[in-house]
Write an enzyme that holds these catalytic residues in place. Structure first.
Site, PDB file in Angstrom:
ATOM      1  N   ASP A   1       0.878  -1.168   0.000  1.00 52.42           N
ATOM      2  CA  ASP A   1       0.000   0.000   0.000  1.00 52.42           C
ATOM      3  C   ASP A   1       0.919   1.222   0.000  1.00 52.42           C
ATOM      4  O   ASP A   1       1.501   1.575   1.025  1.00 52.42           O
ATOM      5  CB  ASP A   1      -0.911  -0.006   1.233  1.00 52.42           C
ATOM      6  CG  ASP A   1      -1.822   1.195   1.281  1.00 52.42           C
ATOM      7  OD1 ASP A   1      -2.514   1.467   0.281  1.00 52.42           O
ATOM      8  OD2 ASP A   1      -1.850   1.886   2.324  1.00 52.42           O
TER       9      ASP A   1
ATOM     10  N   GLU B   1      -1.573  -1.324  -5.590  1.00 54.86           N
ATOM     11  CA  GLU B   1      -2.800  -0.674  -6.032  1.00 54.86           C
ATOM     12  C   GLU B   1      -2.479   0.229  -7.224  1.00 54.86           C
ATOM     13  O   GLU B   1      -1.434   0.877  -7.261  1.00 54.86           O
ATOM     14  CB  GLU B   1      -3.360   0.155  -4.875  1.00 54.86           C
ATOM     15  CG  GLU B   1      -4.743   0.684  -5.095  1.00 54.86           C
ATOM     16  CD  GLU B   1      -5.289   1.358  -3.842  1.00 54.86           C
ATOM     17  OE1 GLU B   1      -6.139   0.764  -3.181  1.00 54.86           O
ATOM     18  OE2 GLU B   1      -4.838   2.473  -3.537  1.00 54.86           O
TER      19      GLU B   1
ATOM     20  N   ASP C   1      -2.683   1.047   6.950  1.00 56.78           N
ATOM     21  CA  ASP C   1      -1.807   0.898   5.782  1.00 56.78           C
ATOM     22  C   ASP C   1      -1.366  -0.551   5.616  1.00 56.78           C
ATOM     23  O   ASP C   1      -1.363  -1.085   4.506  1.00 56.78           O
ATOM     24  CB  ASP C   1      -0.589   1.819   5.916  1.00 56.78           C
ATOM     25  CG  ASP C   1      -1.001   3.276   6.045  1.00 56.78           C
ATOM     26  OD1 ASP C   1      -1.477   3.834   5.041  1.00 56.78           O
ATOM     27  OD2 ASP C   1      -0.859   3.837   7.145  1.00 56.78           O
TER      28      ASP C   1
END
Length: 166
Positions: free
Chosen positions: A7, A67, A140
């Site tokens: 992340d 991501e 996170d």
């Protein structure tokens, strides 16, 4: 299969490693690489890269996932995020492991079953899917584990589709 989820963030980059067959997932490690906002971006990127290399060297993932870039209101923030994604992609490529990229919608749908889920819902489902006694403390790190779960699930689905097509 061991999957490393990342992340990306300039102040806090979450990471999460799972062992998975695509249906059942087990947490290996999760944490956050923290940088100091007052440090130059180049130093922060170096720290993130070094931190990710350490995780990869210690836990030996078979695959990695991050991501995709999403539209941000603040262009400066989005550009900094892209720098961190570039570092993460470079470190994964250096390690010779495959990389998956998923939209926030795909990750949330894979983990929660609903693409517009809130962070708290993602944290709860990560905890449930991994059968943990308590939630992963950092959002996170939890988000990074969600990325890893999405990747493992995606790879498993693609393998099953390939097996059916043969």
């Amino acid at each position: 299969m061991r999957v490393l989820g990342i992340d990306c963030g300039t102040e806090k980059t979450g990471y999460g490693m799972i062992e998975s067959d695509g249906l059942t997932h087990r947490l290996i490690t999760a944490g956050v690489i923290r940088t100091r906002p007052k440090d130059p971006l180049s130093k922060r990127l170096l720290e993130i890269g070094d931190g990710l290399r350490k995780v990869i060297c210690e836990f030996h993932p078979d695959g990695g996932a991050i991501e995709e870039v999403f539209h941000a209101v603040n262009v400066k923030t989005a550009l900094k995020l892209c720098h961190v994604r570039g570092v993460a992609m470079l470190v994964i490529a250096e390690a010779g492991i495959s990389l998956g990229e998923y939209s926030p919608l795909e990750i949330k749908t894979s983990v929660v079953g609903y693409g517009r889920a809130e962070k708290q819902q993602v944290q709860l489902m990560v905890c449930s899917l991994l059968k943990l006694d308590r939630q992963i403390e950092s959002e996170d790190a939890s988000d990074a584990v969600a990325v890893a779960i999405c990747h493992a699930t995606h790879l498993s689905s693609m393998a099953r589709i390939g097996a059916v097509a043969r």
